[in-house]
Each structure stands twice: as structure tokens, then as C-alpha cells.
Design an enzyme around this catalytic site. Structure first.
Site, PDB file in Angstrom:
ATOM      1  N   ASP A 167      40.998  46.308  42.857  1.00  0.00           N
ATOM      2  CA  ASP A 167      40.993  44.969  42.267  1.00  0.00           C
ATOM      3  C   ASP A 167      39.707  44.267  42.702  1.00  0.00           C
ATOM      4  O   ASP A 167      39.474  44.067  43.896  1.00  0.00           O
ATOM      5  CB  ASP A 167      42.233  44.198  42.743  1.00  0.00           C
ATOM      6  CG  ASP A 167      42.484  42.941  41.933  1.00  0.00           C
ATOM      7  OD1 ASP A 167      41.680  42.641  41.031  1.00  0.00           O
ATOM      8  OD2 ASP A 167      43.484  42.257  42.201  1.00  0.00           O
ATOM      9  N   GLU A 191      40.452  45.371  37.172  1.00  0.00           N
ATOM     10  CA  GLU A 191      41.314  46.174  38.036  1.00  0.00           C
ATOM     11  C   GLU A 191      41.671  47.492  37.376  1.00  0.00           C
ATOM     12  O   GLU A 191      41.639  47.629  36.155  1.00  0.00           O
ATOM     13  CB  GLU A 191      42.574  45.401  38.432  1.00  0.00           C
ATOM     14  CG  GLU A 191      43.427  44.935  37.283  1.00  0.00           C
ATOM     15  CD  GLU A 191      44.638  44.146  37.749  1.00  0.00           C
ATOM     16  OE1 GLU A 191      45.425  44.679  38.553  1.00  0.00           O
ATOM     17  OE2 GLU A 191      44.811  42.996  37.306  1.00  0.00           O
TER      18      GLU A 191
END
Length: 237
Positions: free
Chosen positions: A10, A105
Site C-alpha cells: 500500500d 495498492e
């Protein structure tokens, strides 16, 4: 960790971080990426702005009240997509299967890699060298553990957890920490006396099936136990 290994990568405050690449004079300042319309919401806030309670999806008008000294920037998604493409090209070169989720992500299937932690540390170093951006990583036996682990120590987090360790670490956390449990579901759970992940994992599946329906009720209990067998799929979300 034996058995299956999945990573969730992320990017840290992605849209803001990309903006700071062309506006380095704003580094260290509270920066908020948000539209200017009456219904605009915050897309991303820098960690300096988050200290004032500003986060993603907060109405832009409220963000201005919470952090009046922040620098507000209009989103530039074409620019963000350029950086996303560069990041995901590096990510795809480091795992046999990658599931991209949005611009910032991705899940990586690491089970067949001999040294998954070393591979992920090398990847985040490479991303920073090539793009100047930082990322947080969670590694676990499934996508659910990996996702929650990646959020646990942002920014620049690197957290590796087994399912049992995740259950222990997040036992007292609110149910909404688990992906897929939104505010309405969390409120319905609270009304039944279930406020924490430990309480959710220890709930009677039949009782939850009666409250939420057989499929969702039992799935909620599984998620409270960090059980997840969903595959890493290369189909773009």
C-alpha cells in the site's frame, strides 16, 4: 511462516506523495488533495494533516474547518496514473501473481518465492529509488491478514503476521478495521453486543446467520477469525 504467503503493498499517502514530487516546498506541511465542489471529499491527506483528524472521504468543507492552515490541491488523476503505472510495473516483476487494487495498492502471491520478506524489502527499496515514493507492506497467510497488517504501522510499515498473531494483535480493535465491514454493518454488530474483532471471531455463527443471513453471517465470523481463502487474481479491480 509456513504454507501460503501473501503480501499487501500500500503506497503511503499516494496522491499527496505524488504531488510532493513536483511541489517539494510543501514537504512537512499539512497537504490535502480534494476537489472544490460543494460535495467534494478528501482524496488523500498528508500525515501532517491527519493529525488534525483529516482522512480520506472526509468532506472537504469539514477538512478546511479541522485544518484551516492546510494546503489544498485539486486532484490530478492523469498525473497519479503515470506514477501508478511505474510502481505497478515494478510490482509485477517481483511476484508470479499480482492483483492491482486501484492506483496505489496491490496483493502479491509470494508462496513460491524462497525468501518473500527479502523480496518485498527489495521491492519497496526499488520503488523508492525509481519513483521517490514510499510504501507499507503486510505479509500473512492470506489476503485479509496481509491487508490489515499493511495498515498497522503506516507510513513505511513492514509487518509480518500469522493468522493467530493477527487475532491476538487486533483482538481489541473495532470490527470496522476489517475490510468489507462498513459503518452500517459495524453498527448492526454493536447493537448485538459485538464491538471488537475478538468478539466477532468468538460469536456464534448460527446467531449471526440469523441476524445477517446465512452467507454473510458466517462470513463475518470467519473474517473475525482472519480466515480467508480468496485467491490473488490478476484481474484488475
Amino acid at each position: 511462516m509456513s504454507g501460503r504467503r501473501v503480501a499487501h503493498l500500500d503506497m503511503d499517502a499516494f496522491y499527496v506523495s505524488v504531488e510532493l514530487r513536483r511541489r517539494p516546498e510543501l514537504i512537512g506541511e499539512p497537504v490535502i488533495v480534494a476537489g472544490s465542489g460543494p460535495r467534494a471529499v478528501v482524496t488523500t491527506a498528508s500525515y501532517e494533516a491527519r493529525k488534525f483528524g483529516v482522512g480520506s472521504a472526509v468532506p472537504a468543507a469539514r477538512a478546511r474547518r479541522l485544518c484551516p492552515d492546510a494546503v489544498f490541491l485539486e486532484p490530478d488523476f492523469a498525473y497519479y496514473r503515470e506514477f501508478s503505472a511505474a510502481v505497478m510495473e515494478l510490482v509485477r516483476a517481483h511476484a508470479p501473481a499480482v492483483e492491482v487494487v486501484g492506483l496505489d495498492e496491490a496483493y502479491l502471491e509470494l508462496t513460491e518465492l524462497p525468501a518473500p520478506k527479502a523480496a518485498m524489502r527489495g521491492l519497496i527499496r526499488l520503488i523508492q529509488q525509481r519513483t521517490g515514493l514510499t510504501a507499507s507492506v503486510g505479509i500473512g497467510p492470506n489476503k485479509l491478514v496481509a491487508k490489515v497488517a499493511s495498515d498497522a504501522e503506516k507510513p513505511r510499515g513492514f509487518v509480518v503476521l500469522s493468522r493467530e498473531q493477527a487475532c491476538q494483535r487486533f483482538a481489541g480493535a473495532r470490527c470496522g478495521l476489517i475490510p468489507g465491514i462498513g459503518p452500517k454493518t459495524a453498527e448492526r454488530l454493536r447493537s448485538r453486543g459485538i464491538s471488537t474483532i475478538a468478539q466477532l471471531g468468538g460469536a456464534d455463527p448460527d446467531a449471526l446467520a440469523g441476524w445477517f443471513g446465512p452467507r454473510l453471517g458466517r462470513e463475518l465470523v470467519r473474517r473475525g477469525r482472519f480466515a480467508d481463502d480468496s485467491p490473488v487474481t490478476e484481474e484488475r479491480q
